[in-house]
Design a protein around this motif. Structure first.
Motif, PDB file in Angstrom:
ATOM      1  N   SER A 102       0.810  -1.220   0.000  1.00 43.16           N
ATOM      2  CA  SER A 102       0.000   0.000   0.000  1.00 43.16           C
ATOM      3  C   SER A 102       0.849   1.278   0.000  1.00 43.16           C
ATOM      4  O   SER A 102       0.312   2.364  -0.145  1.00 43.16           O
ATOM      5  CB  SER A 102      -0.929   0.009   1.217  1.00 43.16           C
ATOM      6  N   GLU A 103       2.158   1.159   0.137  1.00 42.68           N
ATOM      7  CA  GLU A 103       3.024   2.335   0.180  1.00 42.68           C
ATOM      8  C   GLU A 103       3.517   2.719  -1.213  1.00 42.68           C
ATOM      9  O   GLU A 103       3.593   1.880  -2.108  1.00 42.68           O
ATOM     10  CB  GLU A 103       4.247   2.071   1.065  1.00 42.68           C
ATOM     11  N   THR A 104       3.837   3.983  -1.374  1.00 39.05           N
ATOM     12  CA  THR A 104       4.437   4.450  -2.619  1.00 39.05           C
ATOM     13  C   THR A 104       5.742   5.167  -2.301  1.00 39.05           C
ATOM     14  O   THR A 104       5.911   5.726  -1.223  1.00 39.05           O
ATOM     15  CB  THR A 104       3.508   5.409  -3.388  1.00 39.05           C
ATOM     16  N   LEU A 105       6.637   5.134  -3.259  1.00 34.85           N
ATOM     17  CA  LEU A 105       7.907   5.825  -3.147  1.00 34.85           C
ATOM     18  C   LEU A 105       7.909   7.003  -4.104  1.00 34.85           C
ATOM     19  O   LEU A 105       7.596   6.852  -5.282  1.00 34.85           O
ATOM     20  CB  LEU A 105       9.063   4.878  -3.489  1.00 34.85           C
ATOM     21  N   PRO A 136      11.620  11.950  -7.578  1.00 38.10           N
ATOM     22  CA  PRO A 136      11.745  13.299  -8.133  1.00 38.10           C
ATOM     23  C   PRO A 136      12.085  13.238  -9.632  1.00 38.10           C
ATOM     24  O   PRO A 136      12.714  12.280 -10.101  1.00 38.10           O
ATOM     25  CB  PRO A 136      12.905  13.908  -7.348  1.00 38.10           C
ATOM     26  N   THR A 137      11.706  14.252 -10.364  1.00 35.63           N
ATOM     27  CA  THR A 137      11.947  14.311 -11.805  1.00 35.63           C
ATOM     28  C   THR A 137      13.422  14.150 -12.127  1.00 35.63           C
ATOM     29  O   THR A 137      13.788  13.407 -13.041  1.00 35.63           O
ATOM     30  CB  THR A 137      11.408  15.634 -12.380  1.00 35.63           C
ATOM     31  N   VAL A 138      14.273  14.823 -11.389  1.00 29.08           N
ATOM     32  CA  VAL A 138      15.711  14.764 -11.669  1.00 29.08           C
ATOM     33  C   VAL A 138      16.245  13.334 -11.532  1.00 29.08           C
ATOM     34  O   VAL A 138      17.138  12.933 -12.275  1.00 29.08           O
ATOM     35  CB  VAL A 138      16.512  15.758 -10.798  1.00 29.08           C
ATOM     36  N   VAL A 139      15.689  12.551 -10.641  1.00 27.81           N
ATOM     37  CA  VAL A 139      16.133  11.166 -10.474  1.00 27.81           C
ATOM     38  C   VAL A 139      15.775  10.343 -11.708  1.00 27.81           C
ATOM     39  O   VAL A 139      16.602   9.570 -12.212  1.00 27.81           O
ATOM     40  CB  VAL A 139      15.533  10.549  -9.193  1.00 27.81           C
ATOM     41  N   LEU A 140      14.584  10.517 -12.229  1.00 27.96           N
ATOM     42  CA  LEU A 140      14.184   9.796 -13.436  1.00 27.96           C
ATOM     43  C   LEU A 140      15.045  10.211 -14.629  1.00 27.96           C
ATOM     44  O   LEU A 140      15.557   9.367 -15.365  1.00 27.96           O
ATOM     45  CB  LEU A 140      12.702  10.032 -13.744  1.00 27.96           C
ATOM     46  N   ARG A 151       3.448   0.146  -9.645  1.00 28.51           N
ATOM     47  CA  ARG A 151       2.408   0.784  -8.828  1.00 28.51           C
ATOM     48  C   ARG A 151       2.944   1.481  -7.591  1.00 28.51           C
ATOM     49  O   ARG A 151       2.286   2.364  -7.056  1.00 28.51           O
ATOM     50  CB  ARG A 151       1.376  -0.257  -8.406  1.00 28.51           C
ATOM     51  N   HIS A 152       4.098   1.102  -7.143  1.00 34.24           N
ATOM     52  CA  HIS A 152       4.596   1.666  -5.897  1.00 34.24           C
ATOM     53  C   HIS A 152       5.465   2.912  -6.086  1.00 34.24           C
ATOM     54  O   HIS A 152       6.052   3.401  -5.147  1.00 34.24           O
ATOM     55  CB  HIS A 152       5.333   0.604  -5.072  1.00 34.24           C
ATOM     56  N   PHE A 153       5.532   3.457  -7.307  1.00 32.55           N
ATOM     57  CA  PHE A 153       6.248   4.703  -7.547  1.00 32.55           C
ATOM     58  C   PHE A 153       5.270   5.847  -7.760  1.00 32.55           C
ATOM     59  O   PHE A 153       4.265   5.706  -8.451  1.00 32.55           O
ATOM     60  CB  PHE A 153       7.158   4.604  -8.776  1.00 32.55           C
ATOM     61  N   ASP A 154       5.608   6.991  -7.198  1.00 34.38           N
ATOM     62  CA  ASP A 154       4.840   8.222  -7.383  1.00 34.38           C
ATOM     63  C   ASP A 154       5.813   9.259  -7.931  1.00 34.38           C
ATOM     64  O   ASP A 154       6.854   9.520  -7.321  1.00 34.38           O
ATOM     65  CB  ASP A 154       4.248   8.685  -6.041  1.00 34.38           C
ATOM     66  N   PHE A 155       5.505   9.825  -9.081  1.00 38.69           N
ATOM     67  CA  PHE A 155       6.436  10.722  -9.764  1.00 38.69           C
ATOM     68  C   PHE A 155       6.060  12.185  -9.563  1.00 38.69           C
ATOM     69  O   PHE A 155       4.885  12.532  -9.485  1.00 38.69           O
ATOM     70  CB  PHE A 155       6.466  10.403 -11.257  1.00 38.69           C
ATOM     71  N   ALA A 156       7.086  13.035  -9.533  1.00 40.70           N
ATOM     72  CA  ALA A 156       6.890  14.464  -9.323  1.00 40.70           C
ATOM     73  C   ALA A 156       6.150  15.092 -10.504  1.00 40.70           C
ATOM     74  O   ALA A 156       5.319  15.972 -10.324  1.00 40.70           O
ATOM     75  CB  ALA A 156       8.223  15.167  -9.105  1.00 40.70           C
TER      76      ALA A 156
END
Length: 67
Positions: A7-10, A13-17, A46-51
């Protein structure tokens, strides 16, 4: 490194991608086709959340990936 619960997301940040794509393309000489597949896998996780979802969608379809 602790496990991520389902259920958690990480937050990514844009710069990391962008840096990840750059390193894979330039330092490791990953082909454009492979980069598209890698980014697609990252974006679909599913567990990634992007800036910046718009940027993620651009990279996800391969239009702005160096090659």
């Amino acid at each position: 490194m602790p496990d991520v619960a389902a259920s958690e997301t990480l937050f990514i940040p844009t710069v990391v991608l962008v840096e990840t794509i750059w390193v894979l393309a330039r330092a490791y000489k990953v082909s454009r086709q492979e980069l598209v597949q890698i980014v697609d896998s990252i974006v679909r996780a599913r567990h990634f959340d992007f800036a910046d979802e718009t940027l993620v969608n651009i990279f996800g379809n391969g239009t702005q990936i160096p090659g």
